[in-house]
Enzyme design. Sequence first.
Site, short mmCIF file in Angstrom:
data_model
loop_
_atom_site.label_atom_id
_atom_site.label_comp_id
_atom_site.label_asym_id
_atom_site.label_seq_id
_atom_site.Cartn_x
_atom_site.Cartn_y
_atom_site.Cartn_z
N LEU A 65 0.82 -1.22 0.00
CA LEU A 65 0.00 0.00 0.00
C LEU A 65 0.84 1.27 0.00
O LEU A 65 0.31 2.36 -0.13
CB LEU A 65 -0.94 -0.01 1.22
N LYS A 66 2.15 1.11 0.20
CA LYS A 66 3.10 2.25 0.15
C LYS A 66 2.56 3.46 0.91
O LYS A 66 2.39 4.55 0.36
CB LYS A 66 3.44 2.61 -1.30
N PRO A 71 2.44 11.38 10.64
CA PRO A 71 2.64 10.20 11.50
C PRO A 71 1.36 9.66 12.12
O PRO A 71 1.16 8.45 12.17
CB PRO A 71 3.62 10.71 12.57
N THR A 73 -1.68 9.65 11.00
CA THR A 73 -2.47 8.91 10.01
C THR A 73 -1.80 7.59 9.64
O THR A 73 -2.46 6.56 9.52
CB THR A 73 -2.69 9.79 8.76
N THR A 119 11.87 2.62 -8.39
CA THR A 119 12.82 2.28 -9.47
C THR A 119 12.52 3.02 -10.76
O THR A 119 13.33 3.00 -11.68
CB THR A 119 12.84 0.76 -9.74
N GLY A 209 5.28 -11.39 -10.63
CA GLY A 209 3.91 -11.22 -11.09
C GLY A 209 3.66 -11.94 -12.40
O GLY A 209 3.35 -13.15 -12.43
O1 C5P Z 1 4.81 -8.67 -13.27
P1 C5P Z 1 6.06 -8.35 -12.51
O2 C5P Z 1 6.83 -9.58 -12.07
O3 C5P Z 1 6.94 -7.34 -13.21
O4 C5P Z 1 5.52 -7.67 -11.16
C1 C5P Z 1 6.38 -7.11 -10.21
C2 C5P Z 1 5.59 -6.57 -9.06
O5 C5P Z 1 6.47 -5.86 -8.20
C3 C5P Z 1 4.50 -5.57 -9.45
O6 C5P Z 1 3.44 -5.70 -8.49
C4 C5P Z 1 5.17 -4.23 -9.31
O7 C5P Z 1 4.27 -3.19 -9.01
C5 C5P Z 1 6.09 -4.48 -8.12
N1 C5P Z 1 7.23 -3.59 -8.07
C6 C5P Z 1 8.19 -3.51 -9.06
N2 C5P Z 1 9.25 -2.66 -8.95
C7 C5P Z 1 9.37 -1.90 -7.86
C8 C5P Z 1 8.42 -1.96 -6.84
C9 C5P Z 1 7.36 -2.83 -6.97
O8 C5P Z 1 8.10 -4.20 -10.05
N3 C5P Z 1 10.40 -1.11 -7.74
#
Ligand code: C5P
Length: 237
Positions: A65-66, A71, A73, A119, A209
């Site tokens: 949920l990032k 603080p 909240t 990233t 994913g």
């Molecule tokens: O489909 P895939 O393997 O690329 O999914 C990677 C998951 O990790 C996604 O839910 C994406 O939002 C999350 N994520 C990412 N890079 C980040 C932070 C989170 O790919 N820096």
Amino acid sequence: MTMDAARDRLIVALDLPSVADARAMVAALGEDVSFYKIGMELTYAGGLPLAQELARAGKKVFLDLKLHDIPNTVARATAQVAEMGATFLTVHAYPQTMRAARGALGSSSLKILAVTVMTSYDDSDLAAAGYAYGVKELVARRARQAQEAQVHGLILSPEEAPDMRALLGPDMLLVTPGVRPAGAEIGDQKRVMTPARAIAGGADHLVVGRPVTQAPDPRAAAQAIVREIAQQMARGA
Ligand code: C5P
């Protein structure tokens, strides 16, 4: 036992448009996946009751949920999530935010993971946003602040894992997305690593994913990743 330990290190990202799709995916993956990530897309499509349902069914749940707010909240939101039975919750790695989340856990077993720098940001994006540091410096600075705030872990790219492991020692959980089995579609990820290399580099958990959820046979794809993790663990990672 080894396969259970390997399975626990794979977190499948349920980046799917509806709870019905997510539920069908969980059913298809069966006992081969024990840990799921629910992010903002599914959360806003009614995913929180699903998170509770999965936790009650014995699965581990990572709520991505990032959180980032004042603080008070953050603390109150974290306390709510702690009631849901989730295992991991992400917050942005701002010292106030991390301290607030960490301080709101009470007796729950929820763990806080901090996102250092998204990233999608490069040095020029950080400069445009008013930061004095480049990506590398800001990641290291926030990683140290995360340790001071006693959060449990960090989300980072697999390429950053070895340096962070060296900087932070063995106790900080390192959770890495951007993992692709050899031969899988890279999609929109820019810097990817195989499961075995990510584990060898110090990652505790891998978030995967599309290589699972978009595979022709998701269960077989998950099994192959768990096997690869198990083989790497047997080699000593
Ligand atoms: O489909 P895939 O393997 O690329 O999914 C990677 C998951 O990790 C996604 O839910 C994406 O939002 C999350 N994520 C990412 N890079 C980040 C932070 C989170 O790919 N820096």
